[in-house]
Design a protein around this motif. Structure first.
Motif, short mmCIF file in Angstrom:
data_model
loop_
_atom_site.label_atom_id
_atom_site.label_comp_id
_atom_site.label_asym_id
_atom_site.label_seq_id
_atom_site.Cartn_x
_atom_site.Cartn_y
_atom_site.Cartn_z
N ALA A 57 0.84 -1.20 0.00
CA ALA A 57 0.00 0.00 0.00
C ALA A 57 0.88 1.25 0.00
N LEU A 58 1.96 1.23 0.80
CA LEU A 58 2.87 2.37 0.84
C LEU A 58 3.71 2.47 -0.42
N LEU A 59 4.22 1.34 -0.90
CA LEU A 59 5.17 1.36 -2.00
C LEU A 59 4.56 1.97 -3.26
N TYR A 60 3.31 1.64 -3.54
CA TYR A 60 2.67 2.12 -4.77
C TYR A 60 1.57 3.15 -4.50
N ALA A 87 10.77 5.11 -5.29
CA ALA A 87 10.52 4.16 -4.21
C ALA A 87 10.95 2.75 -4.60
N THR A 88 10.54 2.31 -5.79
CA THR A 88 10.90 0.95 -6.20
C THR A 88 12.39 0.83 -6.51
N GLY A 89 12.98 1.90 -7.05
CA GLY A 89 14.42 1.86 -7.32
C GLY A 89 15.24 1.79 -6.04
N ALA A 139 11.77 7.99 -2.02
CA ALA A 139 12.99 7.19 -2.11
C ALA A 139 13.38 6.64 -0.73
N VAL A 140 13.28 7.47 0.29
CA VAL A 140 13.58 7.03 1.66
C VAL A 140 12.60 5.93 2.07
N GLN A 141 11.36 6.12 1.72
CA GLN A 141 10.34 5.13 2.07
C GLN A 141 10.62 3.79 1.38
N ALA A 376 16.39 -7.15 -9.17
CA ALA A 376 16.14 -7.07 -10.61
C ALA A 376 14.68 -6.72 -10.89
N TYR A 377 13.80 -7.35 -10.13
CA TYR A 377 12.35 -7.14 -10.29
C TYR A 377 11.99 -5.68 -10.08
N TYR A 378 12.53 -5.07 -9.02
CA TYR A 378 12.18 -3.68 -8.73
C TYR A 378 12.96 -2.69 -9.59
N VAL A 379 14.11 -3.08 -10.08
CA VAL A 379 14.77 -2.26 -11.10
C VAL A 379 13.88 -2.20 -12.33
N GLY A 380 13.29 -3.36 -12.70
CA GLY A 380 12.36 -3.38 -13.82
C GLY A 380 11.15 -2.49 -13.56
#
Length: 432
Positions: A57-60, A87-89, A139-141, A376-380
């Motif tokens: 919920a927070l990430l997206y 955030a994902t990076g 990004a911090v999150q 790799a998944y979150y870099v994508g």
């Protein structure tokens, strides 16, 4: 799942030398670990379910709100997309070192600290005065949330009996899915009534409640043995995994699938707010209900593999995703929604096959192997969100679809290469 999923055999993995830190596998052989119906199992399952809800919920949280953020802060689609990509990076960069910290300080300790930092930042995010500040906070999150995925899997492997492990992991993954979906839906409707800042504040408040309940419910670990925190050992383990061609192919497949998914769901809100659709924010948020299709296709991945084999399941996932991308080019809303259903189903099926193959392929250092896949998944995800927005800005929805088709073509190419490798190894074995 077995390593054949990308076209090789376990030969490479079996030849790997022992690595350190220790893999995320049970460190005890007694029967004192948790099992369904036993003490603590239900509390543990619900606690990790709530952790999964809070994490995704927070990430997206900003993804469904990008058109409103663009309008309010005067940011282009590509700039606003960084509120998701940052955030994902950051999560991708931090998941490996934080998984190593959990080996030293404990799974529950690291998960608690990660959630605490993430929810505090979540309460600050709605107050961001500019898009730059919003991106920095996100990004911090994301970096804080990186402590959850690998630590949760390691905790389960150590504290739950092997026969109950799949079901326990399923509860955590279900929390991820529900959190990602409900967070987007809630923010969409709240934003329509009170604006995007209030929407993010509601997500932050829900995450606080989830974090508090998680810490109160999660049983103290009984089978965790602290390890040494050795950067040299961690580096050796990572190099060993990256020297395995099969693991590298699985990492690339996961990244490419997520590039498609990140691009589509970052940009779809912009497309649906424009003519000929002109949908309100609440309805756009509800589009994320199609995630339920992904939950079903993930669960069906095992049956698909049984019928088609690992590579066959990957081909089907890639083909379904590509068909959905092309169908989404239609100007008819019903066909666009059907396209999203196919994209979601194909992505989750392919991701399920690739991700589950990693732990089977890596005979040592499984926690780090899984952490590399997640990186790799979150870099994508980060690349897909940013590049998808750039493609949309320059070429409209057709540009985003072209990016997605290119990524799917990469999945097919890697899988075809793996097929050739597998056939070559089979032929070599037959000659001997």
């Amino acid at each position: 799942m077995p390593p054949a999923s990308s076209g090789a055999t376990a030969t490479h993995a079996a030849a790997l030398p022992p690595a350190s830190p220790a893999p995320a596998a049970p460190r005890t052989t007694d029967d004192s670990r948790m099992a369904p119906g036993g003490p603590g199992y239900r509390r543990m399952s619900f606690a990790l379910f709530l952790a999964g809800v809070a994490t995704f919920a927070l990430l997206y949280s900003t993804q469904a709100l990008l058109p409103l953020i663009s309008a309010d802060l005067g940011a282009s689609a590509s700039t606003a997309s960084w509120t998701v990509s940052a955030a994902t990076g950051a999560l991708a960069l931090c998941v490996l070192p934080l998984s190593a910290l959990s080996e030293r300080y404990g799974r529950r300790t690291l998960m608690t600290a990660s959630l605490a930092v993430a929810v505090v930042v979540g309460l600050l995010v709605p107050l961001a005065p500019s898009v730059g500040a919003l991106i920095a906070l996100r990004a911090v999150q994301g970096a804080a949330l990186a402590g959850l995925p690998a630590s949760a899997m390691a905790y389960l492997a150590e504290e739950v009996r092997p026969k109950a492990l799949v079901a326990a992991i399923g509860m955590f993954v279900a929390g991820n899915s529900i959190g990602g979906m409900s967070g987007r839906i809630v923010t969409g409707w709240v934003a329509q009534a009170w604006g995007w800042r209030w929407a993010l504040a509601v997500v932050g408040a829900v995450a606080v409640l989830c974090a508090l309940a998680f810490r109160a419910l999660l049983p103290a670990p009984r089978h965790f043995t602290p390890g040494t925190l050795s950067p040299r050992s961690l580096g050796r383990t990572v190099r060993t995994h990256l020297a395995n061609p099969l693991l590298c192919r699985l990492y690339a497949i996961g990244a490419l699938f997520m590039t498609v998914f990140g691009a589509v769901y970052t940009v779809i809100g912009y497309r649906l707010t424009e003519a000929p659709f002109s949908l309100p924010q609440g309805v756009i948020g509800s589009i994320f209900l199609v995630y339920l299709v992904g939950t079903a296709s993930s669960a069906a991945a095992g049956k698909l593999v049984g019928r088609l084999g690992r590579r066959g399941a990957l081909y089907l996932g890639a083909g379904t995703t590509a068909a959905g991308l092309l169908l989404s080019l239609s100007s008819a809303l019903l066909l666009v929604l059907l396209g999203l259903v196919l994209i979601t189903a194909g992505f989750f099926a392919g991701h399920a096959v690739a991700s589950s193959s990693v732990s089977r392929t890596a005979t040592t250092g499984r926690a780090q192997a899984s952490a590399l896949y997640q990186s790799a998944y979150y870099v994508g995800s980060s690349a897909g969100g940013t590049l998808g927005a750039v493609a949309f800005h320059s070429g409209g929805w057709g540009g985003t679809v072209a990016l997605g088709v290119l990524a799917v073509t990469g999945v097919v190419g890697i899988t075809l290469y793996g097929t050739r490798v597998a056939r070559g190894l089979t032929a070599a074995g037959a000659h001997h």
